[in-house]
Design an enzyme around this catalytic site. Structure first.
Site, PDB file in Angstrom:
ATOM      1  CB  SER A  74      -0.908  -0.053   1.222  1.00 20.53           C
ATOM      2  OG  SER A  74      -0.192  -0.043   2.599  1.00 20.53           O
TER       3      SER A  74
ATOM      4  CE  LYS B  58      -2.643   1.366   5.204  1.00 19.06           C
ATOM      5  NZ  LYS B  58      -2.752   0.397   4.026  1.00 19.06           N
TER       6      LYS B  58
END
Length: 197
Positions: free
Chosen positions: A41, A88
């Site tokens: 991600s 993230k």
């Protein structure tokens, strides 16, 4: 050699080993911790199987900023939890109004310039809401809004909402493995964004 000096030498070796383990555990618990990237991600900023060093100390006196890359425990209600921490990028801070519009991210009404977002064939990915979920959030106090850089391959706040700051393990600041990728992870600044009201 008598038995007494041999026992003294053995005691010193054991003492050194115990002290080394205590120092190592202390550093890893309170100062810095290695983390292996296991998701895709954050491509291309971070790739699977790369290692980063997570700063656990400075967040105690220096709050997280937009653009910081953080490692955190997934929310308790996350149905796909595997026990592996997520990594993230912080997009929204407490009080921020985050909106996804026309494939872009807006914070407090200002469109973010996001050069770190995954690019393929010289085309930067758009940032769209995940199917069936919201496209606008007001980040509560004590929480952060996070997204992966590979927007089309990221389970993030678009799906599970803002995360609790208390669930954040620390700030990723150094990529150290493989050796040819060694370097600090710079946090972009967003000077055009007005502070949260």
């Amino acid at each position: 050699m008598t038995q007494r000096p041999a026992l003294g030498c053995l005691f010193e070796v054991v003492e050194t080993l115990v002290l080394t383990v205590v120092i190592f555990l202390g550093i890893q618990t309170f100062v810095a911790q290695p983390y292996k990237v296991q998701q895709g991600s954050m491509e291309t900023t971070l790739l699977p199987d790369q290692y980063v060093l997570v700063d656990k100390l400075t967040p105690h006196w220096s709050t997280y900023n937009r653009g910081d890359i953080v490692v955190f425990d997934p929310p308790a209600n996350w149905t796909e939890a595997t026990g592996v921490p997520f990594i993230k990028r912080v997009i929204g801070l407490p009080g921020d109004h985050v909106q996804l519009r026309d494939g872009a991210v807006y914070v407090n009404g200002t469109k973010l310039d996001e050069p770190y977002v995954f690019t393929e064939d010289n085309v930067r990915q758009t940032t769209d809401p995940t199917p069936g979920n919201a496209s606008e959030w007001l980040v509560p106090e004590g929480q952060l809004f996070v997204m992966g850089d590979h927007r089309q391959n990221s389970s993030d706040s678009r799906t599970f909402g803002p995360i609790e700051v208390s669930h954040v393990i620390g700030r990723a600041w150094l990529r150290y493995w493989p050796v040819d990728t060694f370097g600090t992870l710079a946090s972009p600044t967003y000077p055009a964004i007005s502070p949260a009201p």
